[in-house]
Design an enzyme around this catalytic site. Structure first.
Site, PDB file in Angstrom:
ATOM      1  N   PRO A 271      -5.861 -14.226 -20.852  1.00 28.04           N
ATOM      2  CA  PRO A 271      -6.851 -15.256 -21.441  1.00 28.04           C
ATOM      3  C   PRO A 271      -6.306 -16.432 -22.006  1.00 28.04           C
ATOM      4  CG  PRO A 271      -6.934 -13.437 -22.938  1.00 28.04           C
ATOM      5  CD  PRO A 271      -5.918 -13.260 -21.970  1.00 28.04           C
ATOM      6  N   ASP A 272      -6.856 -17.489 -21.800  1.00 29.84           N
ATOM      7  CA  ASP A 272      -6.752 -18.845 -22.369  1.00 29.84           C
ATOM      8  C   ASP A 272      -7.272 -18.488 -23.960  1.00 29.84           C
ATOM      9  OD1 ASP A 272      -5.730 -21.192 -23.397  1.00 29.84           O
ATOM     10  OD2 ASP A 272      -6.846 -22.405 -21.919  1.00 29.84           O
TER      11      ASP A 272
END
Ligand SMILES: *[C@@H]1O[C@H](CO)[C@@H](O)[C@H](O)[C@H]1NC(C)=O
Ligand SMILES: *[C@@H]1O[C@H](CO)[C@@H](O)[C@H](O)[C@H]1NC(C)=O
Ligand SMILES: *[C@@H]1O[C@H](CO)[C@@H](O)[C@H](O)[C@H]1NC(C)=O
Ligand SMILES: *[C@@H]1O[C@H](CO)[C@@H](O)[C@H](O)[C@H]1NC(C)=O
Ligand SMILES: *[C@@H]1O[C@H](CO)[C@@H](O)[C@H](O)[C@H]1NC(C)=O
Ligand SMILES: *[C@@H]1O[C@H](CO)[C@@H](O)[C@H](O)[C@H]1NC(C)=O
Ligand SMILES: *[C@@H]1O[C@H](CO)[C@@H](O)[C@H](O)[C@H]1NC(C)=O
Ligand SMILES: *[C@@H]1O[C@H](CO)[C@@H](O)[C@H](O)[C@H]1NC(C)=O
Ligand SMILES: *[C@@H]1O[C@H](CO)[C@@H](O)[C@H](O)[C@H]1NC(C)=O
Ligand SMILES: *[C@@H]1O[C@H](CO)[C@@H](O)[C@H](O)[C@H]1NC(C)=O
Ligand SMILES: *[C@@H]1O[C@H](CO)[C@@H](O)[C@H](O)[C@H]1NC(C)=O
Ligand SMILES: *[C@@H]1O[C@H](CO)[C@@H](O)[C@H](O)[C@H]1NC(C)=O
Length: 749
Positions: A271-272
């Protein structure tokens, strides 16, 4: 010139369309055998053997970044350099590498960059930034990416992956997907929709959601990811925004169906920052790496016990985290992980590479009466603008724009901010390079290193320390100079979007100098399209050099181009409009939380073509100090045996259906250097699809950079893959080659 490419007369019509991916997406689990693993089979076998030896808590440790049996996967940004680390190379920004239009350079840079990550003991380097693609010229991360053409972005992004793989480093592509701007990417201030505020904030409300039609989703946004996957990308970072109302890292449709089951991605999804929102939800959706806040024995472990999650998927997550690790034999030997301030020097000969890419990325946009290159007949040269000289602090400083920043940099702009900012050990500015050359060549250098104009009526009063006051003016410096070079920039980076595409203060500086100096040359370094209309037709603006952030060797690269040590060969990768209002109003960035990408495939030059608008400088444009001519005919040979089926129907493999990569035609054209200097030309092949395909007027489908000595002729060849001529059939849910006539237009400059 335009010529008929070929007639696809003998297309096989009909044939089975492959069954759609099932709705529970177990196909996305590698052990389902849906994806042919090819040369990843060995890595898969090793990862499977490894996971079979692990307890559940070990598995949870791997997917949350822990160490198990000595295995730790260290991850770090970006395609500019290993961020924050000392003694690494501050490369030209991806926008600049893109402007070289050189497929060899991007692979070579990927390999050198990968070697730096590896030298620091970092397993995964997060490059390339495939998206934001550049739908909007007001978006702020343009310099981190390879421009808004999906074909071009795919070739360059794939090249970077290939190079990083060669170095034995795992590459990580981002951001998946439709994360086209920064404003409200993580949540909104709740402000009423406005187009004035361009910064994201971290408030608790939801991030913007994007809707887009299925055809453009595939053809414009998914397309470049195919190239990275085929090239062997080992990680993909999901984005912070929502797609169709669901967060990018919680989105089963985009992650499991598209990315994994259809594009055949076999590595891990991470995930960012802040992208993960749930435990079992994100793991089921297709996230493979995440936070122990969400993933623990009380969430995933309990889910396996009560049947709401599966052991098969947990194993899949672990295997995916280790695919790149085993593929690149990082289990056999890999440098130990260095701290970011450690003195491990990984730069090798990379300064010369960084200078070479920067030199070859600068685009010559205007050159009246061959004013460039500068010669020894210019005895007095003056330089103007804060962009010529260093910032007050530097070079290795944190550059973030998250809470607002000026849209120009006060000092030489050589890099981007946010997660792709540079860790420079030094910075060559234009001022330094000019001084060195004045010292060597014997011309007189004058400078005015400020954007503020002081007119002749009110000179800047400077005490000479002896009680006498002397008066200096901007125009006084410009007068009686044989050449006046004005340096301007446009700055931005991750965190906020752009408020302006031109800067009034800098434009006034150019015009003021040009009103006085009949040989005014403008050097622009920018992060995204920068309008030039306020002065580019001024009769005394004789030349324009335009480039991205050029990295640590910036000043030398610019100087080398100005004096002809290199012949400029950069070309634009975005369209420069005559007027800001010429860009599509629909891509302007506002505070809305529901974004409709109604322009579909028609971004950048495809929008200008569709609207029949003439840009100031077209996508692909760039001049040279020499001249080129093309052969009259484009020679075409088609591979009918690779086109017997109109739909792609090959096995699902890494990079999608195998036959998407078949070569279906080859085009070639002769190019001659008709001038008296050695130079390089970028030959570009654009294809016009049959009407039934409902495609933009013309689309880039091949390019080749050709180095030529004076009088020399070479052939540029373009191989067209099935996917280059395919469109997404929304009914059949498959890539299809429309039957009909394909026209090619080979761009010459
Ligand atoms: C879901 O997965 C199972 C197990 O692989 C499979 O048998 C089934 O056909 C899939 N599809 C649906 C819609 O359940
Ligand atoms: C971990 O590394 C140490 C030191 O290199 C080594 O002695 C040990 O055998 C390794 N353990 C495993 C499980 O590979
Ligand atoms: C979004 O939802 C629409 C309507 O269900 C669907 O047609 C489209 O394919 C979806 N797009 C994505 C990217 O999931
Ligand atoms: C993990 O959770 C399962 C199911 O709730 C439980 O049986 C097991 O004891 C837990 N293991 C640990 C190490 O906490
Ligand atoms: C199963 O366990 C998970 C994790 O604790 C929980 O969220 C879920 O509600 C449980 N489902 C059932 C049917 O008990
Ligand atoms: C360029 O050359 C032409 C022809 O010699 C001349 O008329 C014109 O003034 C020149 N322009 C500039 C800007 O020097
Ligand atoms: C430029 O000049 C103005 C006016 O004298 C001054 O306020 C400003 O600090 C100067 N900027 C730099 C970068 O020197
Ligand atoms: C161009 O420069 C000359 C000085 O060499 C000046 O006299 C002239 O006015 C300038 N042209 C314009 C349009 O400002
Ligand atoms: C520029 O002006 C100078 C005089 O200041 C003149 O000698 C020169 O020919 C002019 N150059 C052009 C290109 O007009
Ligand atoms: C750009 O267009 C706007 C309105 O369409 C106009 O007011 C403005 O003068 C134009 N600017 C330039 C530089 O042509
Ligand atoms: C996008 O479309 C939705 C649904 O039609 C609409 O409510 C919304 O206002 C649109 N957003 C923008 C920015 O136009
Ligand atoms: C068909 O595509 C394959 C795979 O790219 C290629 O090896 C082969 O040469 C192509 N066939 C022809 C006739 O060009």
């Amino acid at each position: 010139m335009r010529q008929d490419l070929w007639l696809l007369a003998a297309l096989y019509i009909g044939g089975a369309v492959n069954a759609a991916v099932e709705s529970n997406y177990t196909e996305a689990i590698l052990s389902s055998g849906t994806i042919k693993l090819g040369d990843w089979q060995d890595a898969y076998d090793k990862a499977t053997a490894f996971v079979n030896s692990l307890s559940t808590s070990d598995k949870l440790s791997i997917i949350t970044g822990g160490t198990v049996n000595n295995v730790t996967i260290n991850k770090l940004d970006s395609s500019s350099n290993p961020i924050n680390y000392y003694f690494v190379t501050a490369w030209p920004a991806p926008l600049s590498i893109a402007m070289t239009w050189d497929k060899d350079f991007i692979i070579e840079q990927g390999q050198a960059l990968g070697a730096e990550f590896k030298g620091k003991g970092v397993n995964v380097g997060y490059g390339p930034t495939v998206q934001p693609l550049g739908r909007s010229p007001w978006g702020k991360r343009g310099a981190e990416t390879y421009g808004p053409d999906s074909y071009f972005s795919g070739i360059m992004s794939g090249g970077l992956v290939e190079g990083m793989n060669k170095a034995g480093c795992i590459s990580g592509a981002k951001h998946f997907i439709l994360n086209e701007h920064e404003t409200n990417r993580q949540g909104s201030s709740g402000a009423s929709p406005s187009c004035q505020q361009h910064y994201f904030d971290f408030s608790s409300s939801e991030a913007y959601s994007v809707s887009i039609d299925d055809k453009a989703f595939h053809e414009t946004y998914l397309a470049p990811f195919y190239d990275t996957i085929k090239a062997g990308v080992g990680a993909v970072m999901c984005s912070m925004n929502r797609i169709n109302g669901t967060y990018g890292c919680e989105n089963q449709e985009t992650l499991s169906k598209h990315l994994k089951a259809k594009l055949g991605f076999i590595g891990f999804v991470s995930p960012d920052a802040g992208g993960q929102k749930t435990g079992i939800g994100s793991a089921t959706a297709g996230l493979d790496y995440g936070s122990s806040t969400y993933w623990s024995n009380t969430t995933l472990g309990a889910g396996i016990s009560n049947g709401s999650f599966t052991e098969a998927r947990l194993n899949d997550m672990v295997i995916r985290n280790l695919m790149g690790y085993f593929k690149h034999s990082q289990d056999e030997s890999y440098p130990s992980h260095a701290g970011y301030t450690d003195n491990v020097d990984v730069r090798a000969n990379h300064a010369s590479l960084a200078r070479k890419y920067a030199q070859n990325s600068i685009a010559l946009l205007k050159n009246t009466n061959k004013t460039l290159p500068l010669t020894k007949s210019q005895k007095v040269i003056s330089i103007f603008g804060t962009h010529a000289a260093p910032r007050v602090v530097g070079p290795n400083t944190a550059l973030t724009v998250q809470s607002g920043v000026a849209s120009t940099m006060d000092g030489h702009m050589s890099q981007i901010g946010g997660s792709a900012m540079s860790s420079a050990t030094y910075l060559i500015t234009p001022f330094q390079a000019f001084n060195e050359r004045a010292h060597k060549d014997g011309f007189m250098l004058k400078w005015w290193l400020n954007n503020t104009i002081v007119s002749s009526s009110g000179g800047m009063v400077i005490s000479d320390g002896a009680g006498t006051e002397i008066s200096e003016t901007t125009t006084g410096i410009a007068e009686n100079s044989d050449a006046c070079i004005v340096f301007i920039n446009a700055w931005s980076g991750e965190g906020g979007d752009r408020d302006e595409l031109a800067n009034a203060g800098q434009d006034t500086l150019v015009n003021t100098v040009a009103d006085t100096c009949n040989n005014t040359i403008v050097v622009v370094n920018t992060v995204d399209p920068r309008l030039l209309a306020q002065w580019d037709s001024h009769e005394n603006v004789t030349a324009i050099l335009y480039g991205g952030p050029l990295g640590q060797e910036s000043g030398y690269a610019i100087n080398d181009a100005l004096f002809g040590d290199v012949n400029p060969s950069g070309n634009l990768v975005h369209t420069i409009a005559k007027n800001e209002s010429d860009y599509d109003a629909n891509v302007q960035i506002c505070e809305d939380l529901q974004l409709n990408f109604t322009e579909g495939n028609f971004i950048d030059y495809k929008y200008f073509d569709q609207q029949n608008k003439t840009p100031a400088y077209a996508f692909g444009f760039g001049m040279s100090y020499t001249t080129f001519s093309y052969g009259t005919y484009l020679s075409i040979s088609s591979a009918a045996s690779n086109l017997t089926n109109e739909y792609a129907s090959g096995s699902l493999a890494v990079g999608g259906r195998e036959d998407l990569w078949d070569i279906v035609a080859t085009a070639s054209s002769a190019i001659t250097n008709t001038g008296s200097l050695a130079g390089a030309e970028v030959a570009q092949l654009y294809v016009e699809f049959p009407a039934a395909a409902e495609e933009p007027v013309r689309q880039l489908r091949g390019f080749a950079k050709v180095d030529l000595q004076p009088g020399e002729t070479k052939t540029a060849a373009f191989e067209l893959r099935r996917r280059d001529l395919s469109v997404w059939d929304t009914g059949a849910q498959e890539w299809k080659v429309e039957r009909g006539q394909y026209i090619s237009a080979s761009l010459t400059v």
